[in-house]
Design an enzyme around this catalytic site. Structure first.
Site, mmCIF file in Angstrom:
data_model
loop_
_atom_site.group_PDB
_atom_site.id
_atom_site.type_symbol
_atom_site.label_atom_id
_atom_site.label_comp_id
_atom_site.label_asym_id
_atom_site.label_seq_id
_atom_site.Cartn_x
_atom_site.Cartn_y
_atom_site.Cartn_z
ATOM 1 N N LEU A 194 3.459 -15.796 -11.575
ATOM 2 C CA LEU A 194 2.596 -15.966 -10.248
ATOM 3 C C LEU A 194 2.289 -14.493 -10.210
ATOM 4 O O LEU A 194 1.487 -13.972 -9.575
ATOM 5 C CB LEU A 194 3.628 -16.216 -9.027
ATOM 6 C CG LEU A 194 3.592 -17.626 -8.944
ATOM 7 C CD1 LEU A 194 4.665 -17.995 -7.590
ATOM 8 C CD2 LEU A 194 2.312 -18.298 -8.529
ATOM 9 N N GLY A 195 3.303 -13.353 -10.485
ATOM 10 C CA GLY A 195 2.888 -11.929 -10.372
ATOM 11 C C GLY A 195 4.348 -10.986 -10.856
ATOM 12 O O GLY A 195 5.512 -11.585 -10.972
ATOM 13 N N PHE B 294 11.054 -5.172 -8.856
ATOM 14 C CA PHE B 294 12.276 -5.937 -8.948
ATOM 15 C C PHE B 294 12.028 -6.625 -10.156
ATOM 16 O O PHE B 294 13.108 -7.091 -10.691
ATOM 17 C CB PHE B 294 12.239 -6.888 -7.567
ATOM 18 C CG PHE B 294 13.405 -7.744 -7.322
ATOM 19 C CD1 PHE B 294 14.772 -7.147 -6.657
ATOM 20 C CD2 PHE B 294 13.647 -8.958 -8.043
ATOM 21 C CE1 PHE B 294 15.651 -7.840 -6.689
ATOM 22 C CE2 PHE B 294 14.863 -9.610 -7.787
ATOM 23 C CZ PHE B 294 15.911 -9.358 -6.897
ATOM 24 N N ASP C 196 8.954 -1.592 4.434
ATOM 25 C CA ASP C 196 8.251 -1.870 3.030
ATOM 26 C C ASP C 196 6.812 -2.537 3.293
ATOM 27 O O ASP C 196 6.479 -3.340 2.437
ATOM 28 C CB ASP C 196 9.107 -2.566 1.988
ATOM 29 C CG ASP C 196 8.531 -2.225 0.475
ATOM 30 O OD1 ASP C 196 7.756 -1.356 0.318
ATOM 31 O OD2 ASP C 196 8.696 -2.984 -0.391
HETATM 32 N N1 LIG Z 1 6.827 -16.598 -2.196
HETATM 33 C C1 LIG Z 1 5.909 -16.454 -2.977
HETATM 34 N N2 LIG Z 1 4.779 -17.309 -3.302
HETATM 35 C C2 LIG Z 1 3.584 -17.231 -3.904
HETATM 36 N N3 LIG Z 1 3.655 -15.868 -4.556
HETATM 37 C C3 LIG Z 1 4.512 -14.976 -4.337
HETATM 38 C C4 LIG Z 1 5.540 -15.274 -3.795
HETATM 39 N N4 LIG Z 1 6.305 -13.976 -3.716
HETATM 40 C C5 LIG Z 1 5.760 -13.139 -4.546
HETATM 41 N N5 LIG Z 1 4.584 -13.765 -5.194
HETATM 42 C C6 LIG Z 1 3.662 -13.231 -5.943
HETATM 43 O O1 LIG Z 1 4.138 -12.371 -6.961
HETATM 44 C C7 LIG Z 1 3.754 -11.058 -6.782
HETATM 45 C C8 LIG Z 1 4.684 -10.013 -6.952
HETATM 46 O O2 LIG Z 1 5.560 -10.050 -5.896
HETATM 47 P P1 LIG Z 1 6.916 -8.900 -5.870
HETATM 48 O O3 LIG Z 1 7.175 -9.026 -4.252
HETATM 49 O O4 LIG Z 1 7.668 -9.055 -6.804
HETATM 50 O O5 LIG Z 1 5.946 -7.630 -6.105
HETATM 51 P P2 LIG Z 1 4.906 -6.528 -5.294
HETATM 52 O O6 LIG Z 1 5.117 -6.925 -3.677
HETATM 53 O O7 LIG Z 1 3.522 -6.634 -5.771
HETATM 54 O O8 LIG Z 1 5.468 -4.997 -5.512
HETATM 55 P P3 LIG Z 1 6.932 -4.548 -4.936
HETATM 56 O O9 LIG Z 1 7.773 -4.715 -6.164
HETATM 57 O O10 LIG Z 1 6.423 -3.033 -4.975
HETATM 58 O O11 LIG Z 1 6.877 -5.072 -3.616
HETATM 59 C C9 LIG Z 1 3.068 -10.814 -5.406
HETATM 60 O O12 LIG Z 1 1.900 -9.942 -5.364
HETATM 61 C C10 LIG Z 1 2.552 -12.387 -5.477
HETATM 62 O O13 LIG Z 1 1.211 -12.638 -5.972
#
Ligand SMILES: Nc1ncnc2c1ncn2[C@@H]1O[C@H](COP(=O)(O)OP(=O)(O)OP(=O)(O)O)[C@@H](O)[C@H]1O
Ligand SMILES: [Mg+2]
Length: 398
Positions: A85-86, A90, A212
């Site tokens: 998804l992304g 982390f 954050d």
């Molecule tokens: N619960 C969820 N449901 C759907 N997609 C999600 C969920 N959590 C995260 N994602 C997807 O995964 C991506 C990465 O999330 P993550 O929180 O790991 O990193 P980030 O917020 O982009 O960066 P950072 O690590 O700096 O917070 C998000 O941008 C989102 O698109």
């Protein structure tokens, strides 16, 4: 420091003068291009094992499901790239499927959909953030916080299992090229949801500071209800006579409050500042930090927007042109004025989150259905709403 300063990037430093790239990823292109391969890493070779023994079983909230690694591997089709998804600092986030009653892994397309976040090997701060997330999200329940379903702490593996947020992050909706721009009313609704989530945290006895807030941490469910995710940097705020808590500076460039960056003194008003930045992003459709705007000179959205915000005649020049003028001018002016208050250099002059929420709610009526996207005008100038909506805002009455 280097490249991490160009775009919103996690930063951490112990001194008061410099940001340096922190434990989480820099959002630079090289890292993003490499995401699939880094997401395939099997184990956390460099993980600090002494940390693993600390409190995992003793302190995790009991309402969370403890998953085995093999269950989450099966739920995500072996963390295959098609379920990705992304990726954040982390680690990678995968789509997974679980039985809704037993929470055992099921076939894709059956049971409930979840998002599985897997800590990557290089994440030196990872365990600490993983534990903070488990402790905060495991205990806090609110409609504007993403629900944590469970975790995995097996051997060196650290994973988190969340409710799946089908519409992804606000960041994608606001900034991803090619995506339909979200409508003004929807932007304001998202602002209210975020303000609600933060007000809830600040209103707790522990005075929780989220630390954050940024567009990528605001996730949207199928009805575009916004929820805060990522509690790895959250911490208890000052209580009693204390005015602040002193911390190492972590956060994201362009969003972090200046006094916090300068001194490491953290207060709930740091979140209010970041909320002001998100309001600016919603108004302008521009990123908190952006290469293109800055022409490779470091300039934050706040630096760019402040001269306009403080001039009522010029304030609407910051508005997102992708809105096509479809917003209430008075409403936009009022929200811009609120953003300016949140961004006050002196944190004491910023409003409290609950005041921000009240101001937004007072000025926005929530009863008329609308679409997440701007209505299209046909040649007869009749508005067509793209899709029906459940919980929405009519227009700003200010
Ligand atoms: N619960 C969820 N449901 C759907 N997609 C999600 C969920 N959590 C995260 N994602 C997807 O995964 C991506 C990465 O999330 P993550 O929180 O790991 O990193 P980030 O917020 O982009 O960066 P950072 O690590 O700096 O917070 C998000 O941008 C989102 O698109
Ligand atoms: Mg995130």
């Amino acid at each position: 420091m280097g490249n991490c300063c160009r775009k919103p990037a996690k930063c951490a430093h112990a001194s008061s003068t410099n940001f340096s790239s922190g434990s989480k990823k820099s959002h630079n292109n090289e890292l993003k291009q490499d995401s699939t391969s880094s997401c395939q890493q099997a184990s956390l070779g460099s993980f600090n094992k002494s940390l693993i023994t600390s409190t995992v079983d003793a302190s995790v909230p009991s309402n969370l499901k403890s998953f085995s690694f093999i269950d989450l591997k099966n739920a995500t089709k072996n963390f295959r790239s098609e379920t990705l998804l992304g990726e954040g600092g982390f680690g990678c986030v995968f789509k997974g499927w679980l039985d809704e009653n037993t929470l055992a892994p099921t076939k894709p397309g059956s049971g409930i959909v979840v998002a599985v976040k897997r800590l990557k090997a290089e994440s030196s701060q990872g365990h600490k953030e993983w534990l903070a997330e488990v402790n905060y999200l495991g205990q806090l329940r609110h409609e504007n916080l993403v629900k944590l379903i469970g975790y995995c702490a097996e051997s060196e593996n650290r994973l988190l299992v969340y409710e799946f947020m089908p519409k992804g992050s606000l960041e994608n909706h606001l900034f991803r090229k090619g995506d339909q721009p979200i409508a003004w009313a929807m932007r304001m609704r998202i602002a209210i949801d975020v303000a609600r989530g933060l007000s809830f945290l600040h209103g707790l006895n522990a005075n929780v500071i989220y630390r954050d807030l940024k567009a990528s941490n605001i996730l949207l469910d199928s009805d575009y209800n916004a929820k805060l995710s990522d509690f790895g940097l959250a911490r208890d705020g000052p209580t009693g006579d204390n005015t602040h808590v002193s911390t190492k500076v972590v956060g994201t460039r362009g969003y972090a409050a200046p006094e916090y960056v300068a001194t490491g003194h953290l207060t709930p008003k740091s979140d209010v500042y970041s909320f002001g930045v998100v309001l600016l992003e919603l108004l302008s459709g521009r990123r908190a930090m952006d290469d293109e705007r800055a022409n490779f000179v470091e300039e934050t959205l706040v630096d760019w927007a402040k001269p306009f915000l403080s001039d009522p005649r010029r304030v609407l020049r910051i508005m997102d042109t992708r809105l096509g003028g479809q917003y209430s001018k008075k409403g936009a002016q009022a929200v811009a004025a609120l953003a300016l208050l949140c961004l006050h250099t002196d944190s004491k002059n910023r409003p409290q989150m609950i005041e921000v929420l009240t101001t937004l709610e007072k000025n926005i009526s929530k009863d008329m259905p609308t679409s997440p996207f701007p209505a299209k005008l046909d040649s007869h100038r009749i508005k067509h709403i793209n899709s029906p909506h459940r919980r929405v805002i009519e227009q700003l009455r200010i």
